[in-house]
Design a protein around this motif. Structure first.
Motif, PDB file in Angstrom:
ATOM      1  N   ALA A 128     -47.121  10.270  11.117  1.00 18.08           N
ATOM      2  CA  ALA A 128     -46.526   9.000  11.537  1.00 18.08           C
ATOM      3  C   ALA A 128     -46.274   8.985  13.045  1.00 18.08           C
ATOM      4  CB  ALA A 128     -45.227   8.751  10.783  1.00 18.08           C
ATOM      5  N   LYS A 168     -47.290  20.843   3.185  1.00 15.52           N
ATOM      6  CA  LYS A 168     -47.595  19.741   2.268  1.00 15.52           C
ATOM      7  C   LYS A 168     -48.123  20.323   0.954  1.00 15.52           C
ATOM      8  CE  LYS A 168     -49.474  15.073   2.624  1.00 15.52           C
ATOM      9  NZ  LYS A 168     -49.904  14.042   3.560  1.00 15.52           N
ATOM     10  N   ASN A 178     -45.926  18.927   8.924  1.00 16.98           N
ATOM     11  CA  ASN A 178     -46.728  19.757   8.012  1.00 16.98           C
ATOM     12  C   ASN A 178     -48.170  19.851   8.497  1.00 16.98           C
ATOM     13  OD1 ASN A 178     -47.776  17.249   7.367  1.00 16.98           O
ATOM     14  ND2 ASN A 178     -46.622  17.053   5.470  1.00 16.98           N
ATOM     15  N   GLU A 213     -53.589   1.861  14.202  1.00 15.95           N
ATOM     16  CA  GLU A 213     -54.481   0.731  13.953  1.00 15.95           C
ATOM     17  C   GLU A 213     -54.645  -0.150  15.186  1.00 15.95           C
ATOM     18  OE1 GLU A 213     -52.031   1.718  11.966  1.00 15.95           O
ATOM     19  OE2 GLU A 213     -53.060   2.301  10.110  1.00 15.95           O
ATOM     20  N   MET A 251     -50.220  17.776   8.816  1.00 12.90           N
ATOM     21  CA  MET A 251     -51.139  16.912   8.077  1.00 12.90           C
ATOM     22  C   MET A 251     -50.720  15.458   8.233  1.00 12.90           C
ATOM     23  SD  MET A 251     -53.313  18.765   6.201  1.00 12.90           S
ATOM     24  CE  MET A 251     -53.810  17.650   4.896  1.00 12.90           C
ATOM     25  N   SER A 252     -51.732  14.606   8.311  1.00 13.98           N
ATOM     26  CA  SER A 252     -51.507  13.192   8.040  1.00 13.98           C
ATOM     27  C   SER A 252     -51.968  13.071   6.580  1.00 13.98           C
ATOM     28  CB  SER A 252     -52.326  12.352   9.017  1.00 13.98           C
ATOM     29  OG  SER A 252     -52.051  10.994   8.883  1.00 13.98           O
ATOM     30  N   ILE A 283     -52.879   7.508  12.907  1.00 17.12           N
ATOM     31  CA  ILE A 283     -52.286   6.282  12.331  1.00 17.12           C
ATOM     32  C   ILE A 283     -52.022   5.320  13.483  1.00 17.12           C
ATOM     33  CG2 ILE A 283     -50.452   5.339  10.873  1.00 17.12           C
ATOM     34  CD1 ILE A 283     -49.997   8.119   9.772  1.00 17.12           C
ATOM     35  N   MET A 308     -57.683   7.561   7.993  1.00 15.31           N
ATOM     36  CA  MET A 308     -58.086   7.436   6.596  1.00 15.31           C
ATOM     37  C   MET A 308     -59.577   7.747   6.423  1.00 15.31           C
ATOM     38  SD  MET A 308     -55.133   6.162   5.428  1.00 15.31           S
ATOM     39  CE  MET A 308     -55.455   5.428   3.865  1.00 15.31           C
ATOM     40  N   PHE A 320     -53.124  -2.407   6.296  1.00 11.55           N
ATOM     41  CA  PHE A 320     -52.823  -1.723   7.558  1.00 11.55           C
ATOM     42  C   PHE A 320     -53.394  -2.468   8.762  1.00 11.55           C
ATOM     43  CE2 PHE A 320     -52.987   2.144   4.612  1.00 11.55           C
ATOM     44  CZ  PHE A 320     -51.647   2.013   4.283  1.00 11.55           C
ATOM     45  N   ASP A 361     -45.339  14.187  11.083  1.00 10.16           N
ATOM     46  CA  ASP A 361     -46.133  14.373  12.300  1.00 10.16           C
ATOM     47  C   ASP A 361     -47.299  13.385  12.313  1.00 10.16           C
ATOM     48  OD1 ASP A 361     -46.931  16.167  10.074  1.00 10.16           O
ATOM     49  OD2 ASP A 361     -48.647  16.579  11.369  1.00 10.16           O
TER      50      ASP A 361
END
Ligand SMILES: Cc1ncc(C[n+]2csc(CCOP(=O)(O)OP(=O)(O)O)c2C)c(N)n1
Length: 647
Positions: free
Chosen positions: A147, A281, A174, A368, A176-177, A366, A344, A393, A145
């Protein structure tokens, strides 16, 4: 002896009963936890997909069927089931197996990644190639999820829906990233996570109706129409349905039989199908389950407590920490400073900025490319965005750096973390290319501090610079251990720093390589060679005066923690060539290949980038310069003898 000991490949799990499969799942978890306790690694994601991996290998016949894992960090159970059980203890170790999937490691690794959100696009490619070649295997992409917050994932979904090839996308949700997932798609998934599975019920009704002779199909069509009007209200996964996918789920991803049933159904339905699987996770290891990142990544740890194995003695602070603290301090009386991260917050340290100034912090997921264009908008709107993204990234946002920031010359600060060798994550994560890809963009200032204290000065300099975009690159891990001086200072843009005077050879170093250059100079001094050491500070603009003065010595070494191609050393050579002042020069940097996982200090030494290597290079350019000089002297003497003015 457990079940896992008997497994050489996925075919060996096919005869196991449901109870035996559950026992195997427990063994896989234990093996992963034991191994990662010693090696470190991506624990949480792999623990979360143990049952899903078993179900995939039961329902699909890899390697004929292609299982395409997104990122690949969740691939440990897959590795254990596909012939790598005996070498699993070498995970991420120098010369050992990769922490990601590698085509060279196994025919079961259909795809390799490291960066997120690529799996759907790759799988669409696999599916179309299969169709055109008249082959019949299945293709399944497994995507998290997190991604799914990457735009590339939607480009893949969009194209898959249009091409209509048979393709299964397993959404491993999950919630979560690395940090808890963010954004509207996340909110949407959370809503449908809690709904009961709808599809199986609907399909049962349809199947039953179609079996009534004659009237069946017509009634089923009517039901289909009613469903079409109702589904907007009740059907989970509408978003995916509208994109041309059949949505199945949500399914409990820790129930092997339930996942198998959903995958079987997906194969029956045909066309693009999305199977929404709910997982946890870090499942099965309490310290991971309870960690705020659900145990995304662990350094070697104590198996019993999950606590990292302590390093002896006090250590210098990490660059990331110094960056984060300086950013918070600089943000205090600069309300225009805002921080942007792409999923991040912890890795980049911007979490600290979030805690200090929650309204001025943005985690965009995610994404960039979006992060960079978003920052361009923030800058045009009068703010001072600091975009913290790892070197590797930021590659994904190259066009945005060029087209949306560089071209409009916008004052965006890029904190390019993990620049240089990263160690165990290996080739997909090395920060090798940023000097080359950033310095080629007009208007960019590109700098690298020699140590953590200079990072503070550079951050202030970058934030106060009004001339355009600035990138500050700094490496993963600890600083060099210098004291942190008082207030961060303003550094003159494009000015290098002389660290050591010398007359025989000059070493121009970018970043912490300057300290290795100083050690090399010390060693050279023992041999009576006087080496000048310059801390370049800027890969762009270069300190022209310092470079030309260095060339005056007649022998040069450049050192950088990045690829030799198009980097800092190349910039020095370009300048010397354009001024007609080329002298024997050794350009030290990473070789022109993708650099596998390894121990950075050993890798640096093997590339000749440690103090010994720098000293060797200095001796060799010096020898070359001297032999050229003596050749010139003898040529001049010869010319002199034969010339008209000869005595
Ligand atoms: C382009 C890119 N940006 C950032 C990362 C760092 N990263 C690695 S895994 C991850 C989270 C992935 O979340 P998800 O897809 O949900 O998988 P999970 O770890 O939860 O199984 C991130 C942000 C990356 N690999 N690629």
């Amino acid at each position: 002896m457990g079940w896992l000991d008997a497994i050489e490949g996925p075919e060996d799990i096919r005869g196991l009963s449901p109870r035996e499969l559950r026992e195997l799942a427990d063994e896989i978890r234990e093996t992963i936890i034991d191994t990662v306790a010693r090696t470190g690694g991506h624990l949480g994601a792999s623990l979360g997909v143990v049952e899903l991996t078993l179900a995939l290998h039961l329902e699909f016949q890899s390697p004929e069927d292609k299982i395409v894992w997104d990122v690949g960090h969740q691939g440990y159970p897959h590795k254990l089931l596909t012939g790598r059980r005996r070498v699993f203890h070498t995970l991420r170790q120098p010369g050992g197996i990769s922490g990601f999937l590698r085509r060279a490691e196994s025919p079961h690794d259909a795809w390799e990644a490291g960066h997120a959100s690529t799996a759907i696009s790759a799988a669409v490619g696999f599916a179309k190639a299969r169709d055109l070649r008249g082959e019949r295997h299945h293709v399944v992409a497994v995507v998290g999820d997190g991604a799914l917050t990457g735009g590339l994932a939607f480009e893949g979904l969009n194209n898959a829906g249009a091409l209509k090839s048979d393709l299964v996308v397993v959404l491993n949700d999950n919630s979560m990233s690395i940090a808890p997932n963010v954004g509207a798609i996340h909110a949407y998934l959370s809503r449908i996570r809690s709904l009961p599975s709808y599809r199986s019920l609907r399909d049962e009704v349809e199947r039953a109706l179609r079996h009534i002779p004659r009237v069946g199909p017509r009634v089923a069509e009517a039901v289909e129409r009613v469903k079409d009007s109702l589904k907007y209200l009740v059907l989970p996964g509408m978003l995916f349905e509208e994109l041309g996918f059949t949505y199945l789920g949500p399914v409990d991803g820790h129930n092997i039989q339930a996942v198998r049933e959903a995958l079987r159904q997906a194969k029956r339905v045909g066309g693009p199908v999305l199977v929404h699987v709910k997982t946890q996770k870090g499942r099965g290891f309490e310290p991971a389950e309870k960690a705020p990142d659900a145990g995304h990544s662990f350094k070697p740890f104590d198996r019993a407590t999950g606590r990292p194995l302590a390093k002896p003695g006090p250590r210098p602070p990490e660059y990331t920490k110094v960056f984060a603290e300086t950013l918070v301090a600089l943000g205090r009386d600069r309300p225009e400073v805002v921080a942007v991260t792409a999923a991040m917050p912890d890795g980049t340290g911007t979490q600290r900025f979030k805690e200090a100034y929650p309204d001025r912090f943005f985690d965009v997921g995610i994404a960039e490319q979006h992060a960079v264009v978003f920052a361009a908008g923030l800058a045009l709107g009068g703010l001072r965005p600091v975009v913290a993204i790892y070197s590797t990234f930021l590659q994904r946002a190259y066009d945005q750096l060029v087209h949306d920031v560089g071209r409009m010359n916008l004052p965006v600060v890029f904190a390019v973390d993990r620049a240089g060798l990263v160690g165990q994550d290996g080739d997909s994560h090395q920060g090798s290319f940023d000097i080359a890809y950033l310095r080629s963009i007009p208007n960019f200032v590109v700098m690298q501090p020699k140590d953590e204290d200079e990072l503070r000065h550079m951050l202030r300099t970058a934030i106060e610079y009004r001339g355009g975009p600035v990138a500050i690159r700094y490496p993963r891990g600890e600083g060099v251990g210098v004291p942190l001086s008082g207030e961060p200072e303003l550094l003159p843009i494009g000015r290098a720093e002389l660290l050591r005077a010398g007359e025989d050879v000059a070493i121009l170093a970018l970043g912490p390589a300057a300290y290795r250059a100083l050690a090399a100079a010390e060693a050279l001094a023992q041999d009576g060679v006087s080496a000048r050491v310059v801390n370049a500070r800027f890969a762009k603009p270069l300190d022209r005066e310092a470079v030309l003065a260095a060339a005056e010595l007649g022998a040069l070494v450049t050192v950088e923690d990045g690829t030799r191609l198009g980097g800092f050393g190349s910039a020095v050579l370009e300048l010397l060539a354009s001024e007609g002042r080329l002298v024997p020069t050794a350009v030290l940097g990473y070789p022109d290949r993708f650099i596998e996982h390894g121990e950075p200090a050993a890798q640096l030494a093997s590339f000749g980038l440690d103090a010994d290597g720098i000293a060797r290079a200095a001796r060799s350019v010096l020898a070359e310069a001297r032999s050229r000089r003596s050749a010139e002297v003898s040529a001049a003497a010869r010319d002199g003898q034969g010339g008209p003015g000869a005595a």
